[in-house]
Design a protein around this motif. Structure first.
Motif, PDB file in Angstrom:
ATOM      1  N   GLY A 595      -4.609 -16.392   0.480  1.00  0.00           N
ATOM      2  CA  GLY A 595      -6.019 -16.816   0.397  1.00  0.00           C
ATOM      3  C   GLY A 595      -6.423 -17.629   1.626  1.00  0.00           C
ATOM      4  O   GLY A 595      -7.554 -17.551   2.098  1.00  0.00           O
ATOM      5  N   ILE A 626     -11.815 -12.791   3.940  1.00  0.00           N
ATOM      6  CA  ILE A 626     -12.418 -11.556   4.449  1.00  0.00           C
ATOM      7  C   ILE A 626     -12.654 -10.502   3.366  1.00  0.00           C
ATOM      8  O   ILE A 626     -13.433  -9.572   3.529  1.00  0.00           O
ATOM      9  N   VAL A 636      -2.930  -2.771  -2.219  1.00  0.00           N
ATOM     10  CA  VAL A 636      -2.350  -3.995  -1.649  1.00  0.00           C
ATOM     11  C   VAL A 636      -1.057  -4.432  -2.326  1.00  0.00           C
ATOM     12  O   VAL A 636      -0.290  -5.207  -1.758  1.00  0.00           O
ATOM     13  N   HIS A 644      -4.092  -4.770   7.788  1.00  0.00           N
ATOM     14  CA  HIS A 644      -4.464  -5.186   9.161  1.00  0.00           C
ATOM     15  C   HIS A 644      -3.269  -5.089  10.089  1.00  0.00           C
ATOM     16  O   HIS A 644      -2.128  -5.032   9.611  1.00  0.00           O
ATOM     17  N   THR A 652       4.431  -9.196   6.484  1.00  0.00           N
ATOM     18  CA  THR A 652       5.387  -8.089   6.318  1.00  0.00           C
ATOM     19  C   THR A 652       4.920  -7.022   5.320  1.00  0.00           C
ATOM     20  O   THR A 652       5.496  -5.937   5.212  1.00  0.00           O
ATOM     21  N   LEU A 656       2.831  -9.312  -1.844  1.00  0.00           N
ATOM     22  CA  LEU A 656       2.151  -8.931  -3.100  1.00  0.00           C
ATOM     23  C   LEU A 656       3.035  -8.037  -3.970  1.00  0.00           C
ATOM     24  O   LEU A 656       2.998  -8.128  -5.197  1.00  0.00           O
TER      25      LEU A 656
HETATM   26  P1  ADP Z   1       1.308  -9.848   4.239  1.00  0.00           P
HETATM   27  O1  ADP Z   1       0.509 -10.962   3.785  1.00  0.00           O
HETATM   28  O2  ADP Z   1       2.685 -10.219   4.605  1.00  0.00           O
HETATM   29  O3  ADP Z   1       0.606  -8.930   5.132  1.00  0.00           O
HETATM   30  P2  ADP Z   1       1.010  -9.128   1.503  1.00  0.00           P
HETATM   31  O4  ADP Z   1       1.825  -8.251   0.696  1.00  0.00           O
HETATM   32  O5  ADP Z   1       0.981 -10.536   1.136  1.00  0.00           O
HETATM   33  O6  ADP Z   1       1.578  -8.952   2.949  1.00  0.00           O
HETATM   34  O7  ADP Z   1      -0.403  -8.578   1.599  1.00  0.00           O
HETATM   35  C1  ADP Z   1      -0.650  -7.227   1.859  1.00  0.00           C
HETATM   36  C2  ADP Z   1      -1.981  -7.074   2.528  1.00  0.00           C
HETATM   37  O8  ADP Z   1      -3.033  -7.337   1.592  1.00  0.00           O
HETATM   38  C3  ADP Z   1      -2.246  -7.989   3.597  1.00  0.00           C
HETATM   39  O9  ADP Z   1      -1.682  -7.504   4.836  1.00  0.00           O
HETATM   40  C4  ADP Z   1      -3.758  -8.017   3.627  1.00  0.00           C
HETATM   41  O10 ADP Z   1      -4.259  -6.949   4.402  1.00  0.00           O
HETATM   42  C5  ADP Z   1      -4.156  -7.914   2.247  1.00  0.00           C
HETATM   43  N1  ADP Z   1      -4.405  -9.218   1.664  1.00  0.00           N
HETATM   44  C6  ADP Z   1      -3.547  -9.922   0.943  1.00  0.00           C
HETATM   45  N2  ADP Z   1      -4.114 -11.053   0.485  1.00  0.00           N
HETATM   46  C7  ADP Z   1      -5.413 -11.038   0.939  1.00  0.00           C
HETATM   47  C8  ADP Z   1      -6.497 -11.892   0.817  1.00  0.00           C
HETATM   48  N3  ADP Z   1      -6.428 -13.041   0.165  1.00  0.00           N
HETATM   49  N4  ADP Z   1      -7.661 -11.550   1.438  1.00  0.00           N
HETATM   50  C9  ADP Z   1      -7.756 -10.416   2.120  1.00  0.00           C
HETATM   51  N5  ADP Z   1      -6.759  -9.542   2.257  1.00  0.00           N
HETATM   52  C10 ADP Z   1      -5.564  -9.846   1.660  1.00  0.00           C
END
Ligand code: ADP
Length: 698
Positions: A595, A626, A636, A644, A652, A656
């Protein structure tokens, strides 16, 4: 011989039996008389009637000498019956008066009494004495040679017996009609009537009636000159009478056989049999029969050429006929007398008796009589037809009623049958349906079992591959960390000692190596976290989420401050949950740091909340970053999925996926709602089975 038949049938219809021991009967009557004398004054009418009736019958049994006394008591009975105004008793006493008078050969009185019975009872249907009185009247008319009246009365009796279907009465009536024809010389008709009577008697099994018919048939065959048949029937009748010890019967059978012997020229045997017959007829007091036998005896003597004996016998017969007023027998006596006088060469007497014979015969058997008999027969036949029509009508009515019942039964049966068929049809469809359902269920069950089997295998495969993957991830991340640490140590050493020896490009290369090593370290740490997540089942103890949040906030404090971010815990009352402390920290820390990380233009703000809805606690971590486009909301949570480039946001793509794995271990769920540029809210849930708001020991 001609007149012997009448008394036999009279006996069939006598209201009391004569075949009793006379001494015993005498005592009986005496004692009854004594009762009557002693109690007459005190007796009521009913008892007096009964007592007098018994006495009268008793005297009747005692024979001809006591008939006057019998008459006296029957007369008392009649007077009592009149006082009682009892029609049945009146007709009973009148009938018996007639009967005893007839036995006394007092035909005039008998006629009056029987006519009285008819007068009293002719409008009384079902009175047993009416038909019997007609029968006796017929018999009386025959005795006095009034065949017309005899026939009419007998027809009346027959009609009544036909209506009441009284077989014994019918036997008697046909028999008497046979007699009347017989006396008229109509032997074929007589034969017919006797045969009818005999077949009815056979059916009924009445020996006495059977005897009478046998005797009558013997006589009629004799008249028809069929001597073989005649002897056959006469012998049969004698045997039956002897068997029955029936004196009158024996007397008549002997008389008949005597006639047969005479025809065969066996004169001595004939005379003997005839005399025995006459003696027995006298013994039973039947004078009318004696007259007939004496005529027959005289005929025998005439044929035997003993005219004196013939004359003697005929004179005795005539005297007796005059005494009992037996007009019917007189013509034959006159005829026989004429024949005897003719044989003894006395033409004057022969002519005299011939004239007497013709005169009397004509008056008895006139054409008018025959005509009247015909009319009477017609009337009878009409009555019979009417009776038959009535019976037919009744039968038809019964048949119609039966038909109606049959129709109704058919309807009921048809309805029942249709109902049964419908039931069968319904039952069969139900059975078919049930079978289909069962088959379908069977198929579904098999399918389900197959699917279950498939799922079980898939699960097993998944479990195996998960385990393999975990094992791989663990081994890879764990074992790779060691050489990576070496690379990190030596590149750090290289940079510290020899950095100045590298030119600008060399230094840049060194930077990339160190950076890649760092990233690889992070990746391996994340992988290790992921592989550890969800491997152990949730613990039994509760952990306070509020405590976890304190730790998370402390862990992230530096980062929050660096990015000028705020963390708001909206609901201070967070529940206690059954989960591993490290995994809870990992989960919340991942979500809060995301977040903050995916911030937009604004300073990041993350809000933590928890609500109880649909039987589960739902925690939410909302940011103002965003946001995520709609099509990526699900993606996700996939492993290594990143929206991104590394240049835009480091990471990585494992965070999630690890979160999802942790939440699912306690049966919860995780999802995200978001709008691009406005922020995202991540939710995860605890079922109430693993969460509580109660104060529990952490
Ligand atoms: P990382 O954070 O290591 O890239 P995550 O598994 O935590 O991997 O998240 C996967 C993707 O989900 C992120 O790369 C991002 O693009 C999107 N994401 C996660 N949390 C958010 C958020 N709070 N706001 C916007 N996009 C998010």
């Amino acid at each position: 011989m001609r007149f012997y038949l009448l008394p036999i049938l009279a006996l069939l219809f006598c209201s009391f039996s004569f075949a009793v021991d006379s001494e015993e009967e005498n005592d009986n009557v005496d004692s009854l008389l004594k009762v009557l004398q002693d109690q007459d004054a005190t007796l009521d009418l009913q008892s007096r009637y009964e007592l007098n009736l018994k006495i009268a019958e008793g005297y009747g049994h005692l024979g001809t000498e006591e008939y006057d006394k019998s008459i006296k008591h029957f007369l008392i009975c009649y007077n009592i019956a009149k006082e009682l105004n009892d029609l049945t008793k009146k007709s009973e006493s009148l009938f018996n008066l007639g009967y005893i008078s007839q036995r006394q050969n007092n035909f005039q009185d008998a006629l009056v009494y029987f006519n009285d019975v008819v007068e009293h009872t002719k409008n009384e249907s079902g009175n047993e004495y009416l038909a019997r009185a007609y029968t006796q009247l017929s018999s009386l008319h025959q005795s006095i040679g009034d065949y017309k009246s005899a026939f009419e009365n007998q027809m009346q009796a027959l009609s009544i017996y036909n209506i009441s279907n009284d077989t014994l009465g019918k036997i008697n009536a046909h028999y008497n009609i046979g007699n009347i024809f017989y006396y008229q010389g109509q032997y074929e008709k007589a034969l017919e009537s006797y045969n009818t009577s005999k077949s009815l008697a056979d059916d009924l099994g009445n020996a006495r009636a059977n005897y009478a018919c046998l005797a009558a048939l013997g006589s009629v065959y004799e008249k028809l000159e069929n001597y073989g048949k005649s002897i056959e029937f006469n012998l049969a009748s004698l045997r039956l009478a002897e068997k029955l010890q029936y004196k009158t019967g024996i007397a008549f059978a002997k008389g008949n056989l005597a006639t047969n012997y005479k025809k065969q020229g066996k004169m001595n045997r004939a005379e003997k049999a005839m005399k025995e017959s006459i003696a027995m007829k006298m013994e039973v007091g039947n004078k009318v029969a004696v007259i007939g036998s004496k005529i027959d005896l005289s005929n025998l003597y005439l044929k035997w050429e003993k005219p004196e004996l013939a004359l003697l016998s005929l004179e005795e017969a005539l005297a007796m006929a005059i005494e009992v007023d037996a007009k019917g027998r007189q013509p034959e006596i006159y005829q026989s007398l004429a024949a005897v006088y003719d044989q003894i060469n006395d033409p004057v007497n022969a002519l005299l008796y011939t004239r007497k014979y013709i005169g009397l015969k004509d008056s008895l058997i006139s054409e008018k009589t025959v005509e009247e008999m015909g009319k009477s027969k017609q009337r009878y036949e009409v009555r019979e037809q009417e009776h038959e029509i009535a019976i037919l009508k009744k039968t038809n009515e019964i048949l119609n009623a039966k038909e109606e019942i049959r129709q109704q039964q058919i309807y009921i049966f048809a309805i029942a049958f249709i109902a049964f068929l419908m039931f069968l049809w319904w039952y069969k469809s139900k059975l078919n349906y049930q079978n289909k359902v069962n088959k379908l269920l069977g198929e579904k069950n098999t399918l389900l079992a197959d699917k279950n089997e498939e799922i079980f295998i898939k699960n097993k495969q998944l479990e195996n591959s998960n385990e393999d993957l975990q094992q791989f991830a663990y081994v890879a991340s764990h074992d790779l960390k060691e050489p990576l640490r070496m690379i990190n140590s030596y590149t750090t050493l290289l940079k510290r000692r020899y950095n100045d020896l590298f030119d600008e490009s060399g230094q840049e290369f060194m930077f990339y190596v160190i950076d890649a090593v760092k990233r690889m370290e992070t990746l391996l740490d994340d992988l290790l976290d992921f592989s550890r997540a969800g491997t152990q089942p949730p613990p039994e103890n509760f952990i306070s989420l509020e405590d976890i949040m304190v730790i998370v906030e402390a862990n992230l404090r530096h980062r929050l401050e660096t990015l000028n971010a705020t963390l708001v815990i909206k609901n201070e009352n967070l529940p206690k949950v059954k989960a591993h402390r490290t995994q809870l920290i990992q989960l919340l820390q991942n979500l809060v740091s995301n977040g903050v990380k995916f911030k937009g233009e604004r300073d990041p703000q993350v809000t933590i909340d928890c609500v109880l809805e649909n039987n589960q606690y739902v925690m939410s971590i909302a940011d103002n970053g965003i946001g995520i486009s709609k099509e990526n909301l699900e993606k996700v949570f996939e492993m290594f999925r990143r929206l991104h480039t590394r240049d835009e946001y480091e990471g990585t793509g494992i965070g999630l996926a690890t979160c999802k794995r942790i939440v699912t271990t306690w049966g919860g769920d995780i999802w995200v709602e978001s709008e691009v540029d406005k922020g995202s809210t991540f939710f995860f849930s605890f079922p109430v089975s693993v969460a509580s708001m109660e104060q529990v020991n952490a």
